[in-house]
Each structure stands twice: as structure tokens, then as C-alpha cells.
Design a protein around this motif. Structure first.
Motif, PDB file in Angstrom:
ATOM      1  N   ASP A  34      -4.669   9.355   1.285  1.00 46.27           N
ATOM      2  CA  ASP A  34      -5.267   9.953   2.487  1.00 46.27           C
ATOM      3  C   ASP A  34      -5.345  11.474   2.418  1.00 46.27           C
ATOM      4  O   ASP A  34      -6.136  12.085   3.141  1.00 46.27           O
ATOM      5  CB  ASP A  34      -4.468   9.560   3.734  1.00 46.27           C
ATOM      6  CG  ASP A  34      -4.814   8.172   4.242  1.00 46.27           C
ATOM      7  OD1 ASP A  34      -5.689   7.518   3.639  1.00 46.27           O
ATOM      8  OD2 ASP A  34      -4.212   7.736   5.241  1.00 46.27           O
TER       9      ASP A  34
ATOM     10  N   LYS B 262      -1.055   4.730   0.003  1.00 51.62           N
ATOM     11  CA  LYS B 262      -1.996   5.203   1.022  1.00 51.62           C
ATOM     12  C   LYS B 262      -1.609   6.574   1.606  1.00 51.62           C
ATOM     13  O   LYS B 262      -2.499   7.414   1.837  1.00 51.62           O
ATOM     14  CB  LYS B 262      -2.144   4.186   2.148  1.00 51.62           C
ATOM     15  CG  LYS B 262      -3.281   4.535   3.113  1.00 51.62           C
ATOM     16  CD  LYS B 262      -3.531   3.443   4.116  1.00 51.62           C
ATOM     17  CE  LYS B 262      -4.763   3.759   4.976  1.00 51.62           C
ATOM     18  NZ  LYS B 262      -4.624   4.965   5.780  1.00 51.62           N
TER      19      LYS B 262
ATOM     20  N   GLU C 165       0.837  -1.206   0.000  1.00 46.07           N
ATOM     21  CA  GLU C 165       0.000   0.000   0.000  1.00 46.07           C
ATOM     22  C   GLU C 165       0.872   1.256   0.000  1.00 46.07           C
ATOM     23  O   GLU C 165       0.669   2.177   0.809  1.00 46.07           O
ATOM     24  CB  GLU C 165      -0.964  -0.013   1.184  1.00 46.07           C
ATOM     25  CG  GLU C 165      -1.956  -1.171   1.115  1.00 46.07           C
ATOM     26  CD  GLU C 165      -3.192  -0.953   1.947  1.00 46.07           C
ATOM     27  OE1 GLU C 165      -3.674   0.205   1.999  1.00 46.07           O
ATOM     28  OE2 GLU C 165      -3.685  -1.919   2.543  1.00 46.07           O
TER      29      GLU C 165
END
Length: 539
Positions: A175, A171, A168
Motif C-alpha cells: 500500500d 499488504k 496478506e
């Protein structure tokens, strides 16, 4: 056997056994060693893992819940030399040496990277742990220099080059999309990933996985571009379940589900295919089933929308919020990979994010022009996406929308146009005032036409077309069922009679003249004052 899962919510956690069989479905488990030791269902992909590991620096993009974390864990076990875990799997006959490499594993799944310095703290924590193992140079201060030092020292101390596995990777960017933190996190990651270029000679293997591939000008610009295997046909089935694997490994639960549904195994296979199949990740068009959903279906012996219930990506909600996304227009033309492979935050076009998030997939390929056609993978995803859009656009809870959808479905089956009219009025009246008054609803005629389009796209068993064009114009909405065709024309503050006349004048029904199905022409007058249906005429 196979179990490709990523972290799951409490709603789906720890389902250890399916109903009526002995297979272990550990929903939410993503650790290869635990899956093997517990003898859980696992489809053998280790030949592809072996092939992947022969590369140097790679990148893989796949939708959420497609098993990227399990892939990382499997590579971790392989490069750790844990031969005993791979006994009986394909890789056992391929790998002869089983050497143990120093592994640097980073998982960005946990953490809220919208918080100031969260990303910096995360990276500092990882580097600090590695420094305690391989030594710290007090003269080095930047994260990239310290990371480079431990990678170099790992080879000195172990005699083997380093393996870096990043799960990931995107991320920290997702975000903070569209916020002041976006540039800060991007620069932090660029600086950290630039280490790979500086210590290339000390690296055995690097893999970065995520949902989104950001454009070259962002986080990847600090080092040599990785080998992107996301559309490499050899690795199509690296994450996911092929139809051959489904029938080979899951014959028992398929038979059990057929009994539950009181149908034949061929009929249940068709239901599973329509609901969970249809992903394609290259121009070879190899069918891939959603592993998360198919495993949940077998565990419960129920065909439902598991993927959507497991959580909606907040970044996608933000991207689509308040937008009247006409999916039909997005899907009716071909695209080169430039349009949907790399996400560029400076563009308003949601196509790339929809593809990478798994809401759209490749459905056709034109070899001559090297262009792709995109569409929903299956019924589960189509309903999930339209529900997502409807929740955002109408600002009404999913349960309330589903109540109306169920009623409309029944009324369309019966051809009950009076019931559809009354239900449509009731639904429009339930939409909050602010949803009708904001910027997207200033063109009330388009707003309500789009509203009706969304409603009927949720009826996944029907074909719904918006603004279908012929030689004279565009019909607002056309719904096709097995027995009926409904042509709707909407008029803002004009009579329903005028709407019907436009259907006739523009010959919207012309393509259906030889169609045996019953044809209905519906003129609708919408009032900008009451924001609902005032007149409804049927011919």
C-alpha cells in the motif's frame, strides 16, 4: 472437490450455482467451514495441508485470487480440531489425534495502510483481543513484547503451543511502496515479526502468505528465515487446480460448456487450457490452472477474462506507470531465482513484481545452469497485462482500446493494410496530448514503435515481435498470422520510402524466404509535429 477463492468484488459476488448443473460455485467465499457446510464444490487438497502442517515456520507466495485465504481458513479449521469438517477428505485417514491449538490469526486484507498509524491500530487491535483471552502484563508496552506474552500464556493455559496464521502479510508494504510511509510500515512489521524468534519454543506452526516476497533486508530480517515453500515442487498444487483435478472433479460442467459452445469436450478442454492454464511454480513444471477464473467460467459457462476484471493491483500500476515495458526483451533471456523471487524496492526492474503478481510464470528450466525462462501463463493474463500497460501508457480507457483492437484483428485477417493504416492514424489522434508530450515520449520514433507493438500484443492470437534482431539489425515490428507476415519499419520525420529501403538493406525478411505465408513490407513515416502517420508505403 475444490473452490479456491479470495475476497471478490461485488461484480462477482455470491454466484451460488452454475448454469445447467447442481454444483455450488460460491464465488468470493474463502471460509473452509462454510464451503463444507454448504456442500460447495471443493477439490480435496487436505493431504497437502497435512504435510504443510508438519513444518514449523513457513512462507507462501502466490498471485492474487489463487486461494491463499482459503488455505489459511483450512489450516484454522484443522488446528482447531474440527474433525467433522474433514469427513471423507484425504486428511481424515492421515490425522489420528485432532488436537485443538490456540490460534492467532491475522488478516491484513482490510485497511488502507497508507493512512498514518493504520498498521499500528490494526496490530494493537489484534493484541488487545488476545490479551483479554490469555491475560495482559501491564509492565509490557511494546507490541512485540505484548504479543510474545500472549503466545507464551496461550501454551500455559491450554497446554498446547500456539499456531499463528497471517494472511496478506505484505499488504501494509504494498500500500505504501514508494512513499514516505514505506520505511515506517516496514519497521513496524519487522518489530512485530521479530516476536517469532523470541518465542520460538512456544510455537507449533506459523504460516505467512502474500503475493510478494520482499528481500531479506526488509520485513523478514527480524527473525529466523521461514521455510519458503513458494517454489517447493511438493506444494506446487497447494493453491490452484491441476489438469487431473479439473477433469476428475469438473466433468459435468465441461460437458455443459461444450454444449454451450457447440463443440466437443476435447475442444472445450483445449480452450480452457489456452485461456486459464500455464502457471508453474517450480522447476518440475506442473501445470496449474487459475482457480478463480476457471470457477467463474464454469459458473457462467463463458470463457472470459475474469482475473483481470476482479481488480488490478494498485502497487503494480504505480510500478509500471509511464514505463515502456518491453516484455519481449524481458522474456528472451534466462534468469536465476535471484532476479524474480525476491522483490527489492530499490530496483527499477519490474521482473520480480510481474512474476509474483502472476503476470509472468515459469515456462522453462535449464538444469545445467539452474536458470529459468519466464513468459505469460496464458491468453487471459497476456491480454490483461498488455491492457494494463496500454491503459497506463496511452491514458485511454480500456473500452476504447478494445474497439480499435477488434477492428485491427479483422483487418489483419483480411490483409487490409489500408484499413490498418487508417485505424492506426485514428488511434494515434485519440491519444491525449499530455501522453505524447511527457518524458517517455521524447523519442517519438521509439514511442510510436512501442505504441504499435502494444496494440498488436493485444491481438493474442497473433505472434508480435518488436526489434527482432538478425545479423544486420533489428526490425521495428513483425506480426505473424496463419496466412501473412507483416514487417513494419518506422521513421521519424523521414520518408516511408527510406523505411522500406532499410527493410531491404537489413534483410529483415530473410528468415521468411521459405515461408509459404504472404509477406508484406510496410514503411511508415511518423511526423513529430502531428504525432501521427504521414506516409505509409507497402511492398
Amino acid at each position: 472437490m475444490v473452490n479456491f477463492y479470495e475476497t471478490e468484488s461485488a461484480y462477482l459476488a455470491n454466484i451460488e450455482t452454475g448454469k445447467g448443473d447442481d454444483m455450488q460455485y460460491t464465488i468470493g467465499m474463502q471460509t473452509f467451514q462454510t464451503i463444507i457446510e454448504r456442500e460447495c464444490v471443493y477439490v480435496d487438497k487436505t493431504d497437502l495441508v497435512y504435510k504443510l502442517a508438519k513444518n514449523h515456520v513457513c512462507f507462501l507466495s502466490r498471485p492474487r485470487r489463487f486461494g491463499k485465504s482459503l488455505l489459511i481458513s483450512t489450516l484454522d479449521a484443522y488446528f482447531s480440531g474440527k474433525k467433522e469438517l474433514f469427513k471423507g477428505l484425504k486428511i481424515e485417514s492421515l490425522e489420528k489425534n485432532w488436537e485443538k491449538y490456540p490460534i492467532f490469526k491475522i488478516d491484513f486484507a482490510a485497511g488502507n495502510y497508507a493512512e498514518p498509524n493504520e498498521l499500528q491500530y490494526k496490530l494493537e487491535g489484534y493484541v488487545g483481543i488476545w490479551e483479554r483471552t490469555y491475560g495482559k502484563d501491564e509492565a509490557l508496552h511494546t507490541l512485540s513484547d505484548r504479543f510474545a506474552h500472549v503466545l507464551q500464556q496461550a501454551e500455559v493455559k491450554t497446554g498446547h503451543k500456539a499456531v499463528v496464521l497471517i494472511d496478506e502479510y505484505d499488504k501494509p508494504m504494498l500500500d505504501v511502496l514508494g512513499t514516505e510511509m514505506e520505511e515506517k510500515n516496514r519497521n513496524t512489521l519487522k518489530g512485530f515479526y521479530s516476536t517469532f524468534k523470541a518465542v520460538d519454543e512456544h510455537l507449533r506452526f506459523v504460516l505467512l502468505t502474500g503475493v510478494t516476497k520482499f528481500s531479506q533486508i526488509s520485513v523478514f530480517s527480524g527473525f529466523n528465515q521461514p521455510y519458503d515453500i513458494s517454489m517447493d515442487s511438493y506444494f506446487d498444487a497447494l493453491c490452484g487446480i491441476t489438469e487431473e483435478e479439473l477433469y476428475q472433479y469438473f466433468a459435468e460442467p465441461i460437458e455443459e460448456m461444450a454444449k454451450e459452445y457447440e463443440c466437443t469436450t476435447e475442444e472445450i478442454k483445449a480452450k480452457l487450457k489456452k485461456q486459464y492454464d500455464g502457471y508453474h511454480f517450480s522447476n518440475k513444471m506442473k501445470d496449474i490452472y487459475n482457480p478463480f477464473s476457471i470457477m467463474n467460467a464454469f459458473a457462467r459457462l463463458q470463457i472470459e477474462n475474469y482475473w483481470y476484471r476482479s481488480g488490478t493491483p494498485t502497487y503494480l500500476v504505480k510500478l509500471l506507470e509511464g514505463k515502456a515495458v518491453n516484455v519481449q526483451k524481458l522474456l528472451e533471456k534466462p534468469y536465476t531465482t535471484d532476479y524474480f523471487v525476491d522483490y527489492r524496492a530499490d530496483k527499477e526492474d519490474p521482473l520480480a513484481m510481474l512474476y509474483q503478481s502472476g503476470y509472468l510464470t515459469i515456462k522453462g528450466y535449464d538444469k545445467k545452469f539452474h536458470e529459468y525462462y519466464l513468459d505469460f501463463p496464458n491468453h487471459e493474463v497476456q491480454k490483461s497485462f498488455v491492457t494494463l500497460i496500454a491503459n497506463s501508457y496511452f491514458r485511454i480507457w480500456e473500452t476504447e482500446i478494445n474497439f480499435y483492437i477488434k477492428n485491427w484483428h479483422c483487418m489483419l485477417q483480411r490483409g487490409d493494410l489500408d484499413g490498418i493504416r487508417d485505424g492506426f492514424r485514428e488511434f494515434l489522434s485519440s491519444i491525449p496530448y499530455e501522453a505524447n508530450k511527457d518524458e517517455r515520449a521524447k523519442d517519438f520514433e521509439t514511442h510510436f514503435s512501442y505504441t504499435f507493438y502494444l496494440i498488436n500484443r493485444l491481438l493474442t492470437c497473433y505472434t508480435t515481435l518488436i526489434e527482432k534482431q538478425n545479423s544486420k539489425g533489428r526490425a521495428d515490428v513483425i506480426i505473424e498470422t496463419n496466412t501473412d507476415i507483416f514487417i513494419f519499419e518506422f521513421k521519424l520525420d523521414k520518408s516511408a520510402k527510406e523505411a522500406l529501403e532499410q527493410i531491404e538493406e537489413m534483410q529483415y525478411a530473410l528468415p521468411y524466404l521459405n515461408d509459404p505465408r504472404k509477406l508484406h513490407k510496410i514503411g511508415v513515416m511518423i511526423s513529430s509535429a502531428s504525432r501521427t502517420v504521414e506516409e505509409w508505403m507497402v511492398r
